[in-house]
Write a protein that holds these residues in place. Structure first.
Motif, PDB file in Angstrom:
ATOM      1  N   UNK A   4       0.846  -1.193   0.000  1.00 55.98           N
ATOM      2  CA  UNK A   4       0.000   0.000   0.000  1.00 55.98           C
ATOM      3  C   UNK A   4       0.882   1.244   0.000  1.00 55.98           C
ATOM      4  N   UNK A   5       0.258   2.391  -0.270  1.00 56.03           N
ATOM      5  CA  UNK A   5       1.027   3.630  -0.252  1.00 56.03           C
ATOM      6  C   UNK A   5       1.555   3.872   1.161  1.00 56.03           C
ATOM      7  N   UNK A   6       2.770   4.367   1.217  1.00 52.28           N
ATOM      8  CA  UNK A   6       3.455   4.563   2.488  1.00 52.28           C
ATOM      9  C   UNK A   6       2.826   5.718   3.266  1.00 52.28           C
ATOM     10  N   UNK A   7       2.782   5.579   4.578  1.00 53.75           N
ATOM     11  CA  UNK A   7       2.306   6.649   5.462  1.00 53.75           C
ATOM     12  C   UNK A   7       3.510   7.197   6.232  1.00 53.75           C
ATOM     13  N   UNK A   8       3.289   8.282   6.954  1.00 47.93           N
ATOM     14  CA  UNK A   8       4.359   8.854   7.779  1.00 47.93           C
ATOM     15  C   UNK A   8       4.842   7.826   8.802  1.00 47.93           C
ATOM     16  N   UNK A   9       3.909   7.125   9.421  1.00 43.25           N
ATOM     17  CA  UNK A   9       4.272   6.106  10.421  1.00 43.25           C
ATOM     18  C   UNK A   9       5.050   4.964   9.775  1.00 43.25           C
ATOM     19  N   UNK A  10       4.629   4.572   8.559  1.00 44.13           N
ATOM     20  CA  UNK A  10       5.358   3.530   7.843  1.00 44.13           C
ATOM     21  C   UNK A  10       6.803   3.957   7.593  1.00 44.13           C
ATOM     22  N   UNK A  11       6.975   5.206   7.167  1.00 41.94           N
ATOM     23  CA  UNK A  11       8.342   5.652   6.880  1.00 41.94           C
ATOM     24  C   UNK A  11       9.184   5.656   8.154  1.00 41.94           C
ATOM     25  N   UNK A  12       8.602   6.066   9.255  1.00 39.04           N
ATOM     26  CA  UNK A  12       9.350   6.036  10.525  1.00 39.04           C
ATOM     27  C   UNK A  12       9.811   4.614  10.842  1.00 39.04           C
ATOM     28  N   UNK A  13       8.962   3.633  10.574  1.00 37.37           N
ATOM     29  CA  UNK A  13       9.330   2.233  10.812  1.00 37.37           C
ATOM     30  C   UNK A  13      10.348   1.730   9.793  1.00 37.37           C
TER      31      UNK A  13
END
Length: 162
Positions: A4-13
């Motif tokens: 899925x498209x990346x979220x801010x939280x995903x990028x932090x992880x």
């Protein structure tokens, strides 16, 4: 595996994986001293779209997709892929690349080009070739590998709508 498209939280992880890969200086010509903010801009801000692969909310890898050039060359896209160390060898890069090709077609791209695939990255070179990419050029000693010194890098290309 869910992509899925990346979220801010995903990028932090995902940041620890990106940091580990760029600091290794074995596959990406990114500044190994890059800050979180610079990396976020490079991976999520500049690209047209960025996706993340997850399984049970655990990040497995990510890719970005962007035009390779502007104007008359904007029908060719460029992607970058990274897989977490724990997910390597499990088909994540293949799935991300296949997904990126589908997204690229949906966005109207006619071809995909990888501008610098490090020649010593045998796993990636072989995978891209299995997925239909051809080496269309070699940049002699185009990459300064942290362990191997100067190595060639490849330009790889695939038409998406032959």
């Amino acid at each position: 595996m869910n992509i899925s498209q990346i979220t801010e939280e995903d990028f932090k992880s995902f940041w620890p994986t990106l940091k580990l890969i760029i600091e290794a200086e074995e596959t990406y010509a990114f500044d190994p001293q890059m800050s979180f903010e610079q990396a976020h801009h490079l991976w999520c801000g500049i690209p047209q779209v960025t996706y993340v692969a997850k399984e049970d909310d655990v990040i497995l890898g990510s890719y970005y997709l962007k035009p390779n050039m502007a104007g008359p060359g904007s029908h060719v896209c460029n992607c970058g892929y990274m897989v977490t160390p724990a997910a390597r060898g499990k088909g994540v890069a293949r799935r991300l690349c296949e997904h990126s090709q589908d997204v690229a077609k949906e966005l109207g791209y006619l071809a995909m080009q990888f501008n610098s695939v490090v020649s010593s990255n045998d796993i990636a070179v072989k995978l891209w070739q299995k997925l239909g990419y051809e080496i269309i050029g070699t940049i002699p000693q185009g990459f300064r590998h942290k362990k191997l010194g100067l190595v060639d890098s490849y330009i790889m290309y695939k038409q998406l709508n032959p």
